[in-house]
Design an enzyme around this catalytic site. Structure first.
Site, PDB file in Angstrom:
ATOM      1  N   TYR A  69      55.773  22.953  38.489  1.00 38.89           N
ATOM      2  CA  TYR A  69      54.864  22.065  39.220  1.00 38.89           C
ATOM      3  C   TYR A  69      54.686  22.613  40.629  1.00 38.89           C
ATOM      4  O   TYR A  69      55.465  22.343  41.535  1.00 38.89           O
ATOM      5  CB  TYR A  69      55.404  20.640  39.273  1.00 38.89           C
ATOM      6  CG  TYR A  69      55.551  19.954  37.939  1.00 38.89           C
ATOM      7  CD1 TYR A  69      54.943  20.468  36.790  1.00 38.89           C
ATOM      8  CD2 TYR A  69      56.288  18.789  37.811  1.00 38.89           C
ATOM      9  CE1 TYR A  69      55.076  19.838  35.564  1.00 38.89           C
ATOM     10  CE2 TYR A  69      56.420  18.141  36.596  1.00 38.89           C
ATOM     11  CZ  TYR A  69      55.822  18.672  35.473  1.00 38.89           C
ATOM     12  OH  TYR A  69      55.960  18.034  34.265  1.00 38.89           O
ATOM     13  N   PRO A 215      50.684   8.096  29.416  1.00 37.79           N
ATOM     14  CA  PRO A 215      50.898   6.742  28.879  1.00 37.79           C
ATOM     15  C   PRO A 215      49.641   5.957  28.543  1.00 37.79           C
ATOM     16  O   PRO A 215      49.738   4.905  27.917  1.00 37.79           O
ATOM     17  CB  PRO A 215      51.670   6.043  30.000  1.00 37.79           C
ATOM     18  CG  PRO A 215      51.246   6.753  31.239  1.00 37.79           C
ATOM     19  CD  PRO A 215      51.095   8.191  30.833  1.00 37.79           C
ATOM     20  N   LEU A 216      48.473   6.450  28.914  1.00 38.91           N
ATOM     21  CA  LEU A 216      47.244   5.699  28.624  1.00 38.91           C
ATOM     22  C   LEU A 216      46.513   6.181  27.383  1.00 38.91           C
ATOM     23  O   LEU A 216      45.563   5.540  26.937  1.00 38.91           O
ATOM     24  CB  LEU A 216      46.286   5.763  29.819  1.00 38.91           C
ATOM     25  CG  LEU A 216      46.426   4.655  30.860  1.00 38.91           C
ATOM     26  CD1 LEU A 216      45.429   4.873  31.998  1.00 38.91           C
ATOM     27  CD2 LEU A 216      46.208   3.283  30.256  1.00 38.91           C
ATOM     28  N   GLY A 217      46.898   7.297  26.798  1.00 34.25           N
ATOM     29  CA  GLY A 217      46.106   7.814  25.691  1.00 34.25           C
ATOM     30  C   GLY A 217      44.778   8.340  26.208  1.00 34.25           C
ATOM     31  O   GLY A 217      44.525   8.375  27.408  1.00 34.25           O
TER      32      GLY A 217
END
Length: 295
Positions: A69, A215-217
């Site tokens: 990162y 996490p939201l798809g």
């Protein structure tokens, strides 16, 4: 919910990683404190450091990062903002992916690279030992067992406390556990992306932590479904998505990432969202085709 009160990560309860590292279940992912394309320094370094410190104030004691990162930037900012670290803070980092440029990822999980990557993480994080060190992804050009054996040796040397995995199949987890104890798995997973469902179940059965990312798809159907639940609960869509993960299994440790204090506070507040069973079931029924790990 998302603006009227400030909750802490402790509201989600705790999980003990590896039998000896007890953390609040709402963690923080530190990928987004880097520059665009997960490359270089952030546009607003001061804001990134402030966000890290606010996460600690809000009861976060699990921070997930990686040497790739930035590369290196996220780990350096964590040390700059939080060292000397508060008691009980667990920093989980990763090695095995390289960053040749913005938005680019290349595999390198050779024993030589992993050894050098770990040494770099120790230096940047100002640590003598990494609490949770994750293989970022299996490398098709390197024996998976050779990668894990390298991490096992580093654990024996006292440079790694616990070994973990990321972007893996259940078979990978089982093969790795023959060589060294595995304390957590980090895969793409959400209410709308259930490809790792059986891995979550396996982790639950074996008391292995599961750190979901994305996490939201990604499907519009998923966004429409979650917007309806969010409206009913006076919460944000991401808060509902995180609440669904927390309800899915006690071994799930969400690690939402942001470089904004406002969004951080909203994310942590998801620990207090009470998701009705019917809403949970409706969201669990939403799915979409698997997406590429490379984006």
């Amino acid at each position: 919910m998302n603006t009227q009160q400030t909750l802490t990560g402790a509201a989600a309860g705790t999980f003990t990683i590896g039998g000896d590292l007890t953390v609040n279940r709402m963690g923080y992912g530190a990928m987004r404190i880097t520059g665009a394309g997960v490359w270089g320094p952030p546009v607003d370094k001061a804001a990134a450091v402030t966000t890290l410190r606010r996460a600690i104030d809000l009861g976060v004691n699990l921070i997930d990062t990686a040497d790739s990162y930035g590369p290196g930037t996220s780990e350096e900012l964590i040390a700059e903002g939080l060292y000397p670290y508060p008691n009980g803070l667990v920093i989980a980092t990763k090695g095995g992916w390289e960053r040749p440029g913005p938005g680019q990822w290349t595999h390198n999980a050779s024993p030589k690279h992993l050894t050098g990557a770990l040494e770099g993480s120790l230096k940047r994080l100002r640590l003598d030992r990494i609490d949770v060190y994750q293989l970022h992804a299996p490398d098709n050009a390197v024996s998976f067992e050779a990668s894990i054996e390298a991490l096992a040796r580093l654990r024996e040397q006292g440079k790694i406390r616990h070994v973990a995995l990321s972007n893996v199949t259940r078979e990978h987890v089982e093969r790795a556990r023959v060589i060294v104890p595995i304390v957590s798995v980090q895969n793409r997973y959400s209410f709308a992306d259930r490809e790792s469902d059986f891995i979550v179940d396996y982790c639950e059965q074996n008391k292995i932590g599961f750190l979901p990312w994305a996490p939201l798809g990604q499907a519009q159907e998923a966004h429409d479904a979650i917007k309806k639940v969010a409206k009913d609960l006076d919460a944000s869509p991401l808060q509902v998505a995180l609440a669904w993960l927390l309800k899915r299994s006690k071994v799930i440790l969400p690690i939402p990432g942001t470089s904004s204090v406002k969004h951080l506070e909203e994310n942590i507040a998801a620990a207090g969202v009470e998701l009705p069973q019917a809403a949970y079931d409706n969201l669990a029924a939403v799915s979409h085709p698997p997406a590429s790990l490379r984006g």
